[in-house]
Design a protein around this motif. Sequence first.
Motif, PDB file in Angstrom:
ATOM      1  N   GLN A 122      52.474  70.003  48.285  1.00 56.18           N
ATOM      2  CA  GLN A 122      51.818  70.755  49.335  1.00 56.18           C
ATOM      3  C   GLN A 122      51.921  70.048  50.676  1.00 56.18           C
ATOM      4  O   GLN A 122      52.203  68.865  50.757  1.00 56.18           O
ATOM      5  CB  GLN A 122      50.339  70.969  48.984  1.00 56.18           C
ATOM      6  CG  GLN A 122      49.574  69.680  48.744  1.00 56.18           C
ATOM      7  CD  GLN A 122      48.187  69.952  48.203  1.00 56.18           C
ATOM      8  OE1 GLN A 122      47.814  71.085  47.908  1.00 56.18           O
ATOM      9  NE2 GLN A 122      47.389  68.915  48.086  1.00 56.18           N
ATOM     10  N   ALA A 123      51.699  70.835  51.707  1.00 56.16           N
ATOM     11  CA  ALA A 123      51.698  70.312  53.070  1.00 56.16           C
ATOM     12  C   ALA A 123      50.486  70.880  53.788  1.00 56.16           C
ATOM     13  O   ALA A 123      49.967  71.928  53.427  1.00 56.16           O
ATOM     14  CB  ALA A 123      52.978  70.710  53.798  1.00 56.16           C
ATOM     15  N   GLY A 124      50.046  70.175  54.806  1.00 57.89           N
ATOM     16  CA  GLY A 124      48.896  70.647  55.560  1.00 57.89           C
ATOM     17  C   GLY A 124      48.633  69.765  56.761  1.00 57.89           C
ATOM     18  O   GLY A 124      48.988  68.585  56.762  1.00 57.89           O
ATOM     19  N   ILE A 125      48.015  70.355  57.761  1.00 57.12           N
ATOM     20  CA  ILE A 125      47.706  69.614  58.979  1.00 57.12           C
ATOM     21  C   ILE A 125      46.308  69.017  58.915  1.00 57.12           C
ATOM     22  O   ILE A 125      46.093  67.867  59.271  1.00 57.12           O
ATOM     23  CB  ILE A 125      47.831  70.537  60.203  1.00 57.12           C
ATOM     24  CG1 ILE A 125      49.268  71.059  60.323  1.00 57.12           C
ATOM     25  CG2 ILE A 125      47.434  69.815  61.486  1.00 57.12           C
ATOM     26  CD1 ILE A 125      49.454  72.089  61.415  1.00 57.12           C
ATOM     27  N   LEU A 126      45.342  69.798  58.434  1.00 57.50           N
ATOM     28  CA  LEU A 126      43.951  69.375  58.360  1.00 57.50           C
ATOM     29  C   LEU A 126      43.481  69.374  56.909  1.00 57.50           C
ATOM     30  O   LEU A 126      44.044  70.084  56.066  1.00 57.50           O
ATOM     31  CB  LEU A 126      43.075  70.316  59.196  1.00 57.50           C
ATOM     32  CG  LEU A 126      43.383  70.367  60.702  1.00 57.50           C
ATOM     33  CD1 LEU A 126      42.586  71.477  61.365  1.00 57.50           C
ATOM     34  CD2 LEU A 126      43.092  69.027  61.358  1.00 57.50           C
ATOM     35  N   PRO A 127      42.454  68.572  56.586  1.00 57.33           N
ATOM     36  CA  PRO A 127      41.932  68.537  55.212  1.00 57.33           C
ATOM     37  C   PRO A 127      41.542  69.921  54.704  1.00 57.33           C
ATOM     38  O   PRO A 127      40.952  70.719  55.430  1.00 57.33           O
ATOM     39  CB  PRO A 127      40.706  67.617  55.337  1.00 57.33           C
ATOM     40  CG  PRO A 127      40.998  66.754  56.505  1.00 57.33           C
ATOM     41  CD  PRO A 127      41.767  67.609  57.467  1.00 57.33           C
ATOM     42  N   SER A 128      41.904  70.199  53.459  1.00 57.79           N
ATOM     43  CA  SER A 128      41.629  71.469  52.758  1.00 57.79           C
ATOM     44  C   SER A 128      42.549  72.603  53.178  1.00 57.79           C
ATOM     45  O   SER A 128      42.655  73.601  52.458  1.00 57.79           O
ATOM     46  CB  SER A 128      40.174  71.930  52.932  1.00 57.79           C
ATOM     47  OG  SER A 128      39.283  70.972  52.403  1.00 57.79           O
ATOM     48  N   LEU A 129      43.223  72.485  54.315  1.00 55.89           N
ATOM     49  CA  LEU A 129      44.129  73.551  54.764  1.00 55.89           C
ATOM     50  C   LEU A 129      45.539  73.253  54.261  1.00 55.89           C
ATOM     51  O   LEU A 129      46.454  72.947  55.024  1.00 55.89           O
ATOM     52  CB  LEU A 129      44.108  73.653  56.295  1.00 55.89           C
ATOM     53  CG  LEU A 129      42.754  73.914  56.940  1.00 55.89           C
ATOM     54  CD1 LEU A 129      42.904  74.103  58.441  1.00 55.89           C
ATOM     55  CD2 LEU A 129      42.072  75.132  56.306  1.00 55.89           C
ATOM     56  N   ASN A 130      45.708  73.373  52.962  1.00 58.83           N
ATOM     57  CA  ASN A 130      46.974  73.017  52.331  1.00 58.83           C
ATOM     58  C   ASN A 130      47.834  74.250  52.078  1.00 58.83           C
ATOM     59  O   ASN A 130      47.325  75.329  51.757  1.00 58.83           O
ATOM     60  CB  ASN A 130      46.726  72.285  51.014  1.00 58.83           C
ATOM     61  CG  ASN A 130      46.028  70.956  51.224  1.00 58.83           C
ATOM     62  OD1 ASN A 130      46.385  70.196  52.114  1.00 58.83           O
ATOM     63  ND2 ASN A 130      45.022  70.672  50.406  1.00 58.83           N
ATOM     64  N   ILE A 131      49.132  74.059  52.191  1.00 58.61           N
ATOM     65  CA  ILE A 131      50.109  75.129  51.967  1.00 58.61           C
ATOM     66  C   ILE A 131      50.995  74.727  50.807  1.00 58.61           C
ATOM     67  O   ILE A 131      51.531  73.610  50.775  1.00 58.61           O
ATOM     68  CB  ILE A 131      50.978  75.349  53.222  1.00 58.61           C
ATOM     69  CG1 ILE A 131      50.104  75.556  54.467  1.00 58.61           C
ATOM     70  CG2 ILE A 131      51.919  76.527  53.017  1.00 58.61           C
ATOM     71  CD1 ILE A 131      49.239  76.774  54.420  1.00 58.61           C
ATOM     72  N   HIS A 132      51.145  75.618  49.834  1.00 61.26           N
ATOM     73  CA  HIS A 132      52.021  75.326  48.700  1.00 61.26           C
ATOM     74  C   HIS A 132      52.435  76.627  48.018  1.00 61.26           C
ATOM     75  O   HIS A 132      51.841  77.679  48.235  1.00 61.26           O
ATOM     76  CB  HIS A 132      51.333  74.400  47.686  1.00 61.26           C
ATOM     77  CG  HIS A 132      50.005  74.931  47.202  1.00 61.26           C
ATOM     78  ND1 HIS A 132      49.906  75.933  46.264  1.00 61.26           N
ATOM     79  CD2 HIS A 132      48.738  74.604  47.538  1.00 61.26           C
ATOM     80  CE1 HIS A 132      48.632  76.184  46.028  1.00 61.26           C
ATOM     81  NE2 HIS A 132      47.908  75.400  46.792  1.00 61.26           N
TER      82      HIS A 132
END
Length: 207
Positions: free
Chosen positions: A47-57
């Motif tokens: 996964q990738a994400g900029i901010l905590p909990s805002l993950n993209i996968h």
Amino acid sequence: MMTFMFAIFAFAMSLDKVQYGALFRNSQRQIGILSCALVMALLWQVQAGILPSLNIHILAVTAVTLVLGWRLSLLSSLLASLLCYFFASSEINFSSFWLLNGILPVYISYALFVVCYHYLPRHFFIYIFVCAFISGGLVAALKIILSAVYFWSIGLYDWQVLKDNYMFYSVIMWFPEAMLNGMAITLLITYRPHWVRTFYDKEYLDR
């Protein structure tokens, strides 16, 4: 607490004595559920994400739902969420993670399948491109939007932050999610159609 109760209620709706009885007697079906759970857990960890909990996968939930049906897909998503919870490198909230990555995508995926089944021609290519490809992409986009609404509702982030740093991914993730689900279902119904619970040979091939 409300999230956990809602997740439990949504999962309890899938419990069926006949289907679970057949599951306990069929080792191949058990392996299928565990295999799908492992695949989803592995994909959810990349996964990738900029901010905590805002993950993209990648979710892959649409393909799993078409393969297992909605009841067993919810069970498989529960196992995948437990694997992520216990082996994730960062701390996650189990109930919200399971709800947003498993329960809601399964229900949406199956609802889209039911709509396609009843209102579109039952054709091999309709099943691949609409039920798997397009539905997979829509589920990925809706998951991000619903996650943004959830994080905003609990006050974790304000709407502008979510809009600028998270929601635009719904457009970016649509195509890779659609491709993965479409390719997986294409391979399965070509070489192992009997593994796909929602694919009916007489209805989709005899046309």
